[in-house]
Design an enzyme around this catalytic site. Sequence first.
Site, PDB file in Angstrom:
ATOM      1  N   LYS A  76      85.549  27.919 -44.332  1.00 22.10           N
ATOM      2  CA  LYS A  76      85.492  29.318 -43.911  1.00 22.10           C
ATOM      3  C   LYS A  76      84.252  29.543 -43.046  1.00 22.10           C
ATOM      4  O   LYS A  76      83.227  28.875 -43.254  1.00 22.10           O
ATOM      5  CB  LYS A  76      85.455  30.180 -45.184  1.00 22.10           C
ATOM      6  CG  LYS A  76      85.583  31.669 -44.991  1.00 22.10           C
ATOM      7  CD  LYS A  76      85.707  32.348 -46.361  1.00 22.10           C
ATOM      8  CE  LYS A  76      85.730  33.857 -46.300  1.00 22.10           C
ATOM      9  NZ  LYS A  76      85.907  34.484 -47.629  1.00 22.10           N
ATOM     10  N   SER A 151      89.685  37.698 -48.190  1.00 17.61           N
ATOM     11  CA  SER A 151      89.131  37.487 -46.884  1.00 17.61           C
ATOM     12  C   SER A 151      89.277  36.055 -46.353  1.00 17.61           C
ATOM     13  O   SER A 151      89.125  35.839 -45.160  1.00 17.61           O
ATOM     14  CB  SER A 151      87.639  37.867 -46.909  1.00 17.61           C
ATOM     15  OG  SER A 151      86.922  37.019 -47.764  1.00 17.61           O
ATOM     16  N   SER A 175      88.913  36.801 -52.865  1.00 18.44           N
ATOM     17  CA  SER A 175      89.162  36.343 -51.494  1.00 18.44           C
ATOM     18  C   SER A 175      89.695  34.935 -51.332  1.00 18.44           C
ATOM     19  O   SER A 175      90.095  34.557 -50.240  1.00 18.44           O
ATOM     20  CB  SER A 175      87.878  36.443 -50.680  1.00 18.44           C
ATOM     21  OG  SER A 175      87.764  37.754 -50.200  1.00 18.44           O
TER      22      SER A 175
HETATM   23  N1  GLN Z   1      88.624  42.316 -50.932  1.00 14.87           N
HETATM   24  C1  GLN Z   1      87.419  42.260 -51.671  1.00 14.87           C
HETATM   25  C2  GLN Z   1      86.299  42.914 -50.902  1.00 14.87           C
HETATM   26  O1  GLN Z   1      86.503  43.290 -49.807  1.00 14.87           O
HETATM   27  C3  GLN Z   1      87.083  40.861 -52.061  1.00 14.87           C
HETATM   28  C4  GLN Z   1      86.402  40.106 -50.997  1.00 14.87           C
HETATM   29  C5  GLN Z   1      85.962  38.756 -51.386  1.00 14.87           C
HETATM   30  O2  GLN Z   1      86.314  38.231 -52.427  1.00 14.87           O
HETATM   31  N2  GLN Z   1      85.114  38.196 -50.536  1.00 14.87           N
HETATM   32  O3  GLN Z   1      85.222  43.059 -51.387  1.00 14.87           O
END
Ligand code: GLN
Length: 477
Positions: A76, A151, A175
């Site tokens: 990532k 994400s 994510s």
């Molecule tokens: N969707 C969640 C957020 O926006 C989780 C994001 C993540 O795990 N990085 O915080």
Amino acid sequence: MLARYTLTQLQQLLYTGKISCRDIVQYHLQRTEQCAHLNAFVRTYPHEALAQAEAIDKKIRQRKAGKLAGLVAGIKDNIVYRNHPAQAASRILQGFTSTYHATAVARLINEDAIIIGHQNCDEFGMGSSSENSVYGPVRNGLDPALTAGGSSGGSAVAVQTDMCRISLGSDTGGSVRQPASFCGVLGLKPTYGRISRHGLIAYASSLDCIGILGNHAEDLALVLETIAGKDEYDSTTSGLPVHGYSKNIITENNPRWRIAFYAGLTDNPNLQPEVRRCFGTILERIQAKGADVQPVHFPLFEYMLPAYYLLASAEASSNLARYDGVRYGYSSNATSTNVAYRQTRTQGFGAEVKRRIMLGAFVLTSDYYNAYYIKAQQVRRLIRDETFKILQEFDFIITPTAPTTAFKLGAQHANPVQAYLADVFSVQANMAGIPAISVPCGKDQAGMPIGIQLMAHTFQEQKLLQAALWLHQLKQV
Ligand code: GLN
């Protein structure tokens, strides 16, 4: 399709000369070109990857190769790789090149894995659809009009379409697991502190975890045992021994696991009907396979998301204060310091990141600190304690990974709160610091995948991977 083999199977082909590392890298590079429209990779490193493959082929002939020989990984864009850019999909890190490896990356490379490129994601990991990215949205390989989840959306799509064997993503509130669910792959978030965060660009440090996405539980186990463990660069890593997860992943046919699910979930109207049906069927099947499946009550359920979004935003506002345009990354031209900070941050951050910084800064102001931030910390403690109580009695908690399957790109733009709801089942594992995995278990009417999540007590990755393999091998719903 190389994805149909586990790494161990692929290595048999490698060691009998039926395939070379070079062939494997070339195949994956070709896949990245064929799937370029999905926008999963933001940069690939073909020359280096091929050169490394040739060196590893030589080591294989000499029987000196590391245990991940033949494994091609993507990472990532918020995980650093020495002498390569990493932007966390943000404009504010434009021009930044890392001078060091993330510990997880260094450990992969030490065992002869090959890093093929960096993957697209939501900016700093903030989002659930991989649309909040300076590189534009990631598209789902099964239907490019739909989101890949987020994400770590690029990381999930890359594994889904065989652009690489495994991906390293990050999971702060879901994510890794939610995009795994949307793309039909496995996604593991380990216990907090199991994998070093050194070299992971911070979002919310008390929740952030590096996680692993792949098509086989066996591959996840091999990668986890390679990258997990104490690291002097991250004082929150645990010194507990790392098990040989891959050796012990197969269990006898009828494990008498005790599995809890939240009462009322099987008829909860907020779940997409196909997800609800799939979840119900899976409960019946695992029961038929010998598991002891029991409903439990978790009265704190409704507090999970609000507490998570307060804490994650508060930590983000503090972590992201370092991006001032002075030391590295994007910098706007300005004549005075204040104007430079303001312009750099105004131009460098996307809308969702700004929203989080403002929310986080607000709950940390002295007037609201006790009412919001401290309160959310207290709620987190209760969530952790209650979760541990359930996991003292049960081996696992089972839930759908997400309330829906992949939705249309753009569907959540108007309403950020709607987007936050995608994490309703996943944030618990981060709030409690426990490991969790998403396993593809079914499909909706349009053929889009449905993931089921298992959570276990801290440092129970061995059992969790065994159960994931067991669940993955059940017939799909
Ligand atoms: N969707 C969640 C957020 O926006 C989780 C994001 C993540 O795990 N990085 O915080």
